[in-house]
Motif scaffolding. Structure first.
Motif, PDB file in Angstrom:
ATOM      1  N   ARG A  86       0.838  -1.206   0.000  1.00  0.00           N
ATOM      2  CA  ARG A  86       0.000   0.000   0.000  1.00  0.00           C
ATOM      3  C   ARG A  86       0.871   1.254   0.000  1.00  0.00           C
ATOM      4  O   ARG A  86       0.571   2.233  -0.686  1.00  0.00           O
ATOM      5  CB  ARG A  86      -0.940   0.000   1.208  1.00  0.00           C
ATOM      6  N   SER A 133      -5.435  -6.765  -4.393  1.00  0.00           N
ATOM      7  CA  SER A 133      -6.563  -5.950  -4.860  1.00  0.00           C
ATOM      8  C   SER A 133      -6.152  -5.087  -6.048  1.00  0.00           C
ATOM      9  O   SER A 133      -6.932  -4.897  -6.994  1.00  0.00           O
ATOM     10  CB  SER A 133      -7.090  -5.074  -3.729  1.00  0.00           C
ATOM     11  N   LYS A 164      -7.597  -5.255 -10.018  1.00  0.00           N
ATOM     12  CA  LYS A 164      -8.033  -4.057 -10.753  1.00  0.00           C
ATOM     13  C   LYS A 164      -7.231  -3.881 -12.040  1.00  0.00           C
ATOM     14  O   LYS A 164      -7.789  -3.537 -13.090  1.00  0.00           O
ATOM     15  CB  LYS A 164      -7.874  -2.821  -9.857  1.00  0.00           C
ATOM     16  N   ARG A 183     -12.949 -11.388  -6.652  1.00  0.00           N
ATOM     17  CA  ARG A 183     -13.432 -10.426  -5.660  1.00  0.00           C
ATOM     18  C   ARG A 183     -14.273 -11.117  -4.590  1.00  0.00           C
ATOM     19  O   ARG A 183     -14.200 -10.758  -3.401  1.00  0.00           O
ATOM     20  CB  ARG A 183     -14.218  -9.314  -6.347  1.00  0.00           C
ATOM     21  N   MET A 225     -11.840 -12.819  -2.339  1.00  0.00           N
ATOM     22  CA  MET A 225     -11.188 -11.841  -1.457  1.00  0.00           C
ATOM     23  C   MET A 225     -12.088 -11.505  -0.275  1.00  0.00           C
ATOM     24  O   MET A 225     -11.629 -11.367   0.866  1.00  0.00           O
ATOM     25  CB  MET A 225     -10.854 -10.573  -2.244  1.00  0.00           C
ATOM     26  N   SER A 226     -13.389 -11.391  -0.528  1.00  0.00           N
ATOM     27  CA  SER A 226     -14.335 -11.093   0.548  1.00  0.00           C
ATOM     28  C   SER A 226     -14.464 -12.270   1.501  1.00  0.00           C
ATOM     29  O   SER A 226     -14.483 -12.097   2.726  1.00  0.00           O
ATOM     30  CB  SER A 226     -15.710 -10.748  -0.043  1.00  0.00           C
ATOM     31  N   LYS A 278     -11.576 -12.434   3.649  1.00  0.00           N
ATOM     32  CA  LYS A 278     -11.372 -11.167   4.375  1.00  0.00           C
ATOM     33  C   LYS A 278     -10.009 -10.550   4.041  1.00  0.00           C
ATOM     34  O   LYS A 278      -9.287 -10.055   4.907  1.00  0.00           O
ATOM     35  CB  LYS A 278     -11.510 -11.378   5.886  1.00  0.00           C
ATOM     36  N   TYR A 279      -9.686 -10.580   2.740  1.00  0.00           N
ATOM     37  CA  TYR A 279      -8.395 -10.068   2.271  1.00  0.00           C
ATOM     38  C   TYR A 279      -8.428  -8.581   1.910  1.00  0.00           C
ATOM     39  O   TYR A 279      -7.375  -8.016   1.617  1.00  0.00           O
ATOM     40  CB  TYR A 279      -7.937 -10.851   1.036  1.00  0.00           C
ATOM     41  N   TRP A 280      -9.595  -7.961   1.907  1.00  0.00           N
ATOM     42  CA  TRP A 280      -9.648  -6.562   1.484  1.00  0.00           C
ATOM     43  C   TRP A 280      -8.918  -5.655   2.469  1.00  0.00           C
ATOM     44  O   TRP A 280      -8.423  -4.596   2.095  1.00  0.00           O
ATOM     45  CB  TRP A 280     -11.090  -6.103   1.320  1.00  0.00           C
ATOM     46  N   HIS A 281      -8.836  -6.057   3.723  1.00  0.00           N
ATOM     47  CA  HIS A 281      -8.175  -5.227   4.735  1.00  0.00           C
ATOM     48  C   HIS A 281      -6.788  -5.741   5.108  1.00  0.00           C
ATOM     49  O   HIS A 281      -5.918  -4.955   5.469  1.00  0.00           O
ATOM     50  CB  HIS A 281      -9.047  -5.143   5.993  1.00  0.00           C
ATOM     51  N   GLU A 307      -4.027  -8.749   3.590  1.00  0.00           N
ATOM     52  CA  GLU A 307      -3.749  -9.783   2.598  1.00  0.00           C
ATOM     53  C   GLU A 307      -2.577 -10.671   3.040  1.00  0.00           C
ATOM     54  O   GLU A 307      -1.793 -10.283   3.920  1.00  0.00           O
ATOM     55  CB  GLU A 307      -3.381  -9.136   1.255  1.00  0.00           C
TER      56      GLU A 307
END
Length: 379
Positions: free
Chosen positions: A204, A278, A282, A299, A302-303, A306-309, A311
Motif C-alpha cells: 500500500r 486488490s 483491478k 473479488r 477476497m471477501s 477477508k483479504y480486502w483489509h 492480505e
C-alpha cells in the motif's frame, strides 16, 4: 542581539498540531481572545505563558523566535492519498510538515548538494489527459529513468535518485493524521512526498508513493482554489491511481505473468511485483487480462477470505526507508561540520518531529543538551 517573538510561529505550532484556539486556550488557562492576540502580535505572551504554550504544543521555546526563511518559488497545492475526506485543520497540519521538511533541506544545503529533480514537465493540461496518455506517461518515465519494464525493487531509492524528497510524516498526540496514506506538493522548486508508514502494508505504501508521484507530474498546474473542488479532486485522483498502477504493473510486461485466476496465483504475482492483490485484480480488469466472471470470482474470494483489509504477505514484504535527508545529517555530524545539538537548535523543532522527517533512529538525539558532569581523575 535579542531575537523577537514571531507571532506567526504560535499559529504554526498550534495548527500543526491540529488544535483550535479554544483548545489551546483551555489547555493553558487563558481566553480564546488572548490566543488570537498572541498570534496577531497585538500582545506578547509572558515568558511563563510562552512556556505553557510550548509544553502544550510540544515545541521548544526557541521555535517561537525562529525567523521565517526566504522562499524562492511558490508552493503547489497539497494532494493526498487517503481513505476519506480530510478535515481542513488536518490539511493545514500536513502543510506544515512539508514546510518543515523544506526548511531542514535548505539548512542542510548550506553544506551538501542534493540530487537535482528529474521529473518530466507536461505541456498538456491534465484535463486533456486520457487514461491512455497516462499509461504512456508511466512507460515513458520508466524508460527515462532506465528502469525497463521489470518489477521495481527499492522504489523510495529510485524516487530519491531522481530528486524527489521522500519522508515519513510525524503523527502526534493531537493529530494522528488518521486515514491519510501520503501527500505531496512542490515547495520552493522541490518535489516532496511524505507518507505514513505506521500500520500500513509495504504494498500500500508503494502504491501511495507512486500515486503522489503522479500528482507531482500531472497536477502541479492546479491552483489552490481548484484543488478543493470535488470534480477536480476526483479526476486528479483517478489519473494518479492509473499512473501508479501503470508504473507499478506495466502493460508491456505484467500481462505475461497472469496465467491463472486463483488467489494462489495472485499471491505469487504480489510477491514478484510488490503490488497488493486488490491492485492486481483491478489491473487485470483494466487491461482485459481476465474475463468479467473471473474478476468477480476473485473479488468474492477476497471477501470470503477477508483479504480486502489484510492480505497474505502483508507481514512479510517490506519497503526500504528514505535515506537522503538522514544520510546528509549523518555526513555532516560524522565529519564534525555540525553537531546534533546545533541541528536541534537550528531547526528549533521537537526532536520527535526531526527524527521522523529525517528518518533518524530514536536514540539519535540521546544525551544532547545534557549538562556535563564532573569527571573523576585517577591520581
Amino acid at each position: 542581539m535579542i531575537s523577537s517573538l514571531i507571532p506567526s510561529r504560535i499559529t504554526e505550532a498550534r495548527e500543526s498540531r491540529s488544535m483550535s484556539m479554544d483548545e489551546l486556550a483551555k489547555n493553558i488557562g487563558v481566553t480564546r481572545q488572548s490566543i488570537s492576540k498572541y498570534e496577531r502580535g497585538i500582545i506578547s505572551p509572558t515568558s511563563e505563558m510562552l512556556q505553557a504554550i510550548s509544553l502544550s504544543l510540544g515545541f521548544p521555546v526557541e521555535f517561537f523566535y525562529k525567523p521565517e526563511g526566504n522562499t524562492c518559488a511558490s508552493t503547489s497545492p497539497l494532494f493526498f492519498r487517503s481513505k476519506a475526506n480530510i478535515a481542513k485543520k488536518v490539511k493545514n497540519a500536513c502543510t506544515y510538515q512539508i514546510k518543515w521538511t523544506n526548511e531542514i533541506k535548505k539548512y542542510l544545503e548550506q553544506y551538501v548538494d542534493f540530487v537535482p529533480w528529474d521529473l518530466p514537465v507536461l505541456d498538456k493540461d491534465y484535463e486533456a489527459l486520457s487514461f491512455e496518455d497516462v499509461e504512456e506517461l508511466a512507460l515513458a518515465l520508466r524508460k527515462k529513468w532506465e528502469i525497463g519494464d521489470s518489477p521495481i525493487g527499492d522504489l523510495i531509492g529510485i524516487l530519491e535518485n531522481h530528486g524527489v524528497i521522500v519522508s515519513q510524516f510525524t503523527a502526534n498526540d493531537h493529530c494522528a493524521f488518521t486515514g491519510i496514506d501520503a501527500f505531496s506538493c512542490w515547495d520552493d522548486g522541490t518535489p516532496y512526498v511524505l507518507y505514513h508508514a505506521s500500520q500500513k502494508s509495504a504494498v500500500r505504501t508503494r502504491f501511495s508513493l507512486l500515486h503522489e508521484l503522479g500528482h507531482l507530474i500531472m497536477h502541479s498546474s492546479i491552483v489552490e482554489s481548484d484543488s478543493i473542488k470535488k470534480d477536480v479532486v476526483n479526476l486528479a485522483d483517478a489519473q494518479a491511481d492509473r499512473f501508479a498502477a501503470a508504473f507499478l504493473l506495466p502493460a508491456t510486461s505484467f500481462p505475461k505473468d497472469v496465467i491463472s485466476s486463483s488467489l494462489a496465483s495472485l499471491e505469487i504475482l504480489k510477491r514478484k511485483w510488490g503490488a497488493a492483490m486488490s491492485t492486481i485484480i483491478k489491473r487485470c480488469e483494466t487491461l482485459g487480462l481476465l474475463t468479467e466472471n473471473q474478476i468477480n470470482y476473485l473479488r468474492r474470494q477476497m471477501s470470503t477470505k477477508k483479504y480486502w483489509h489484510k492480505e497474505p504477505l502483508d507481514d512479510v514484504l517490506t519497503v526500504a526507508d528514505p535515506e537522503i535527508l538522514r544520510d546528509a545529517v549523518y555526513l555532516l555530524v560524522d565529519n564534525k561540520i555540525i553537531t546534533r545539538s546545533s541541528f536541534i537548535n537550528s531547526s528549533a523543532l521537537a526532536t520527535d518531529d526531526l527524527k521522523h522527517l529525517c528518518g533518524l533512529p530514536d536514540e539519535f538525539f540521546d544525551g544532547c543538551n545534557e549538562r556535563r558532569k564532573p569527571m573523576l581523575r585517577l591520581l
